[in-house]
Design an enzyme around this catalytic site. Structure first.
Site: not given
Ligand SMILES: Cc1ncc(COP(=O)(O)O)c(C=O)c1O
Length: 466
Positions: A308, A348, A379
């Site tokens: 997968e 990420r 921010c």
């Protein structure tokens, strides 16, 4: 100069994606912009589907759509003959709307709701990967109420530490995913599944984690799973026909980083030379060989084998284009370039400390490079996309590209600070086309329901009761 498959740099035309100049794409579609090369995606999928045809023909590749899913991506997966892993009702809905064949869908998730299970069973998904005993009972009940027999996998947790980021490590014994392979819980789950009239146990599944650069944890997992299949045969007299070993192959985000799966075959070499070098094939063949050996040792027939992959199919196929807005020099000499996106289109770096490379997207004929910290416009001080990107002297309006942007970025996007999500563009055959439109400010407030007056003044039909 080739940077990644289908992504190259030409001093006169700048960065090219599938042969198209990045600056023209930025001008045409705006920034931030996710740009995917369909040729690169197809090439990775073909590497996966062709690698085992001679030594292990009963293998199936399931694209893990959590890495990147759009309706167009689902079409590509269908055309290339892979299956699709979805892990929510939303991903399933999108796949079905894109006419993805339900019998080629594996439905994952560690907390599927009754509604999601009902949706999956009535759609006729190929396999439901059951994560826990509560879910096992729910799927049995739903299949019984619909009068069908649902094919299932049991997701097991083999207790392997793949030495990746802890958030990406899913097969350790205290993981939130799957049924732990200790204290007999896994055997009980098999027993229960076999006793359930409306469930057909097709296989056992494990996924040990993501961004893994070493074959050994995969080989270990393969051995453990086959040994357990032998235990099931010995204790319960059932030969499990399928084995799903999940995904997890790592990719090289930064040039020069070592990694077996970074398309350089483990040599940490120059991506300009040799490209993929068969890293996917080598990995799959090593794992398939281990499965065969373990089956031979246990006197088991070889199961149909599922993999997968997500990240290793799409990560390298995309770049994210940004326009530089402001450039600053800090008192300590650090140069900061702020772009028009950031952690809302790529969480990420903030989430995992993920590292990226960025390149200048326009024409460039060499000369001094400066180290810039490439930051977003959110921010948050942690909103840094690239800690140190070597770029020519930047000015507002320049376009820069963050490389290896194809996996877990678009799919993890948010609207933090109410930034509209970027458009997604695919490139194929020398053409670019929008597969997801850029969000508008109007989209951001489309679900807002402000009260027409104060809460006290609003009648019960507006403000509700209790
Ligand atoms: C069950 C399952 N399969 C496959 C994958 C894909 O992993 P990767 O994108 O690292 O290949 C994941 C990702 O976390 C997963 O949870």
């Amino acid at each position: 100069m080739r940077i990644r498959p289908y992504i190259e740099f030409d001093p006169d035309r700048g960065l090219l994606i599938g042969g198209l100049p990045a600056v023209s794409l930025a001008k045409k579609h705006g920034t931030p912009l996710y740009v995917y090369s369909e040729d690169a995606i197809r090439e990775s999928m073909r590497e996966y589907t062709s690698s085992l045809s001679d030594i292990y023909p009963t293998s199936t590749i399931v694209y893990a759509s959590k890495a990147y899913l759009t309706m167009r991506m689902a079409q590509l997966v269908r055309e290339e003959g892979l299956w699709l892993d979805v892990s929510s009702g939303g991903e399933l809905y999108l796949a079905l709307k894109a006419n993805f064949p339900p019998e080629r869908i594996v439905f994952h998730g560690n907390n599927k709701s009754e509604e999601e299970i009902a949706m999956a069973v009535s759609a006729g998904v190929g396999r439901i990967a059951i994560d826990n005993v509560t879910e096992l009972e729910r799927v049995q009940k739903e299949a019984a109420s619909q009068g069908v027999v649902q094919k299932v996998f049991l997701r097991l947790t083999p207790g392997i530490d793949p030495h990746t980021h802890e958030y990406l490590s899913t097969g350790v014994i205290d993981s939130k995913f799957g049924i732990p392979m200790h204290s007999g819980q896994h055997l009980d789950a098999v027993r229960m599944t076999l006793a359930s009239e409306n469930l057909e146990l097709m296989g056992i599944h494990c996924h040990i984690g993501s961004q893994i650069f070493d074959d050994s944890p995969f080989l270990l997992a393969a051995g453990i799973m086959v040994d357990f299949a032998a235990e099931v045969r010995d204790k319960l007299g059932y030969v499990i026909p399928e084995l799903d070993l999940g995904g997890g192959l790592g990719v090289r985000y930064k040039s020069g980083c070592p990694g077996i799966c970074g398309r350089d075959g483990g040599r940490g070499g120059n991506p300009d030379v040799g490209g993929r070098n068969g890293a996917i094939a080598r990995h799959l063949r090593a794992v398939a060989k281990r499965v065969k050996e373990a089956c031979l040792r246990n006197g088991l027939p070889v199961p149909r084998l599922f993999f997968e992959p997500g990240r290793s199919i799409v990560a390298e196929a995309a770049v994210t284009l940004y326009t530089v807005g402001t450039v600053k020099a800090l008192p300590n000499g650090t140069l900061i370039a702020a772009v028009d996106g950031g952690m809302s289109d790529n969480p990420r770096p903030a989430l995992y400390g993920a590292e990226y490379d960025a390149v200048f997207a326009g024409p460039y004929h060499g000369g001094g490079l400066l180290s810039y910290r490439l930051v977003g416009k959110h921010c948050e001080e942690g909103d840094t996309l690239v800690r140190s990107a070597y770029l020519p002297r930047l000015s507002p309006g320049d376009v820069v590209a963050v490389l290896v942007s194809g996996a877990y970025q678009y799919s993890m996007r948010s609207n933090y600070n109410h930034l509209p999500n970027p458009a997604v563009v695919h490139v194929s055959g020398g053409k670019s086309f929008v597969v997801v439109e850029r969000e508008t400010l109007e989209d951001l407030i489309a679900k807002e329901r402000p009260l027409p007056c104060s809460l006290e003044e609003a009648g019960p039909e507006v403000a509700g009761e209790n």
